[in-house]
Design an enzyme around this catalytic site. Structure first.
Site, short mmCIF file in Angstrom:
data_model
loop_
_atom_site.label_atom_id
_atom_site.label_comp_id
_atom_site.label_asym_id
_atom_site.label_seq_id
_atom_site.Cartn_x
_atom_site.Cartn_y
_atom_site.Cartn_z
CG ASN A 9 -0.11 5.44 10.64
OD1 ASN A 9 -0.30 5.42 9.42
ND2 ASN A 9 -1.09 5.37 11.52
NE ARG A 94 -2.83 2.01 9.92
CZ ARG A 94 -3.76 2.87 9.57
NH1 ARG A 94 -3.44 4.13 9.38
NH2 ARG A 94 -4.99 2.49 9.41
CG HIS A 183 -10.03 -0.10 12.43
ND1 HIS A 183 -11.37 0.22 12.33
CD2 HIS A 183 -9.35 1.03 12.23
CE1 HIS A 183 -11.49 1.52 12.09
NE2 HIS A 183 -10.27 2.04 12.01
NE ARG A 244 -13.57 6.16 5.99
CZ ARG A 244 -12.71 5.53 6.78
NH1 ARG A 244 -13.06 4.43 7.42
NH2 ARG A 244 -11.51 6.01 6.95
CD GLU A 388 -4.62 1.38 15.41
OE1 GLU A 388 -4.76 0.96 14.26
OE2 GLU A 388 -5.10 2.45 15.82
#
Ligand code: AMP
Length: 401
Positions: A9, A94, A183, A244, A388
């Site tokens: 990733n 990823r 996601h 965010r 993940e």
């Protein structure tokens, strides 16, 4: 056949990696190379639970990848007396944005790589780093199959009414302006896992999953397909996150630019990096620290948590609309898996969905109750730890075989 998969990733200044035996479902090495390009660049890794680290001064992505591979070579040689290449079935990457081209994970060839590059304008901070990871891995392991697993792919089943913005239609057809969602690998993993915990067929369930980490999104998953989600063209839309803002009035950009005398780029930066829990609390972006501060009477920390939970509850209720019925709400990610108080505060605002929290199950994070944190007569809410990397490894081994 080998069942070890190297999962990579690659971020803008870091590389996360894991070595996973996909058949046994065991992650035996995991690690992180961070602060890439800086004197403080550091490689840390864990083997069977034991932590080690190594300074990789000024290493860039390629240098970090070489250091990671060197460490993994040692580990594999020590364990099996064989080279890493001989023990690997493939490499899973990823990739953040697959645009509309990728509706599932895919084996990487030159066309796939070109397409990932073509949609990079949709995720200019992420896709170029992902591409770099793929190209470096291809150079180091030209003989191994490589697989791309996209954050956006799972949400490609959303219907048009869910993914279109109400702006001139040609912006969608010509510029690709639409909601993509992110996601996806996590939402796919935890909803599948929820089906196992509920002992019901995945293809018959109506689920809402809330991935609450530093980034946060929720998704409605009907009969195994994502039908709506809270993130949009970029990961900025939707829920309140660590730094965010999530949803704001689109006019806020122009308003802030005028009031602060800054450019649009800077406003976007403020909404991405200085907002959310950090902006509201004026303290930090870390939920655990904010809970501690709030308990000690820090009012803005409490306010940040309140806004976070209210926005989340409002969106979870909204996501019941495309489902029409509801079999379970799933909490995952660092906050979703660990914060009993965020879960309780959120679920308390969802009485309209027939949810009643079981305090003791919730305090135990559902560990003693098959994930369940609700009372027996309630609509089910579950805590499901995400993974993940395991999902990427599983996709990779399936495609390689
Ligand atoms: P992630 O990005 O999935 O690693 O999640 C990071 C977020 O999870 C941060 O806001 C952490 O403060 C939060 N988190 C991790 N552990 C806990 C905990 N025990 N209680 C509350 N928040 C936590």
């Amino acid at each position: 056949m080998q069942s070890n998969v190297l999962v990579i990733n690659c971020g803008s200044s870091s590389i996360k990696f894991a070595l996973i035996d996909a058949d046994a479902g065991v992650e035996w090495v995991s690690g992180l190379a961070e602060r890439l390009g800086q004197p403080e660049a550091l490689l840390t890794w864990k083997i069977d639970g034991a932590k080690e680290s190594e300074a990789i001064v000024n290493a860039d992505h390629r240098g970090a990848m070489q250091a990671i591979i060197a460490r993994l070579q040692d580990v594999v040689l020590h364990r099996y007396g064989e080279t890493l290449t001989a023990r690997l079935a493939g490499i899973g990457h990823r990739v953040v944005h697959g645009g509309e081209s990728f509706t599932a994970s895919t084996l990487i060839n030159q066309d796939v790589l070109a397409e990932i590059k073509r949609v990079s304008h949709l995720a200019p901070l992420h896709n170029p780093a992902n591409v770099l990871g793929i190209e470096t891995a291809q150079a180091l392991f030209p003989q191994l199959p490589q697989v791309a697993v996209f954050d956006t792919a799972f949400h490609q089943t959303m219907p048009r009414q869910a993914f279109l913005y109400a702006v001139p239609y040609t912006y969608y057809t010509e510029l690709g302006v639409r909601r993509y969602g992110f996601h996806g690998t996590s939402h796919r993993y935890v909803t599948r896992r929820a089906a196992e915990l509920l002992e019901r067929p995945y293809e018959e369930l109506a689920l809402i999953s809330a991935h609450l980490g530093n980034g946060c999104s929720a998704a409605a998953v009907l009969n195994g397909k994502s039908v709506d989600t809270t993130m949009g063209l970029t990961p900025l839309e939707g829920l309140v996150m660590g730094t965010r803002s999530g949803d704001v009035d689109p006019s806020l950009h122009e308003f802030l630019a005028g009031q602060l005398g800054v450019g649009l780029g800077e406003v976007t930066q403020i909404l991405n990096k200085k907002s959310g829990l950090l902006g509201l609390s004026d303290l930090n972006n870390d939920m655990r620290s904010l809970e501690t501060a709030a308990a000690q009477g820090h009012e803005q920390a409490q306010l940040a948590i309140d806004v976070f939970c209210y926005r989340l509850a409002k969106y979870l209720a909204a996501l019941a609309v495309p489902l029409g019925r509801l079999d379970a709400i799933i909490f995952t990610g660092g906050i979703g898996e660990n914060s009993a108080s965020v879960r309780a505060r959120t679920l308390a605002q969802l009485a309209i969905l027939g949810v009643r929290t079981d305090e003791s199950r919730n305090q135990n994070h559902g560990r003693l109750s098959n994930g369940r944190i609700t009372q027996d007569s309630s609509t089910v809410a579950l805590v499901v730890p995400t993974n993940e990397e395991a999902m990427i490894a599983a996709d990779t081994i399936t495609l390689v075989r």
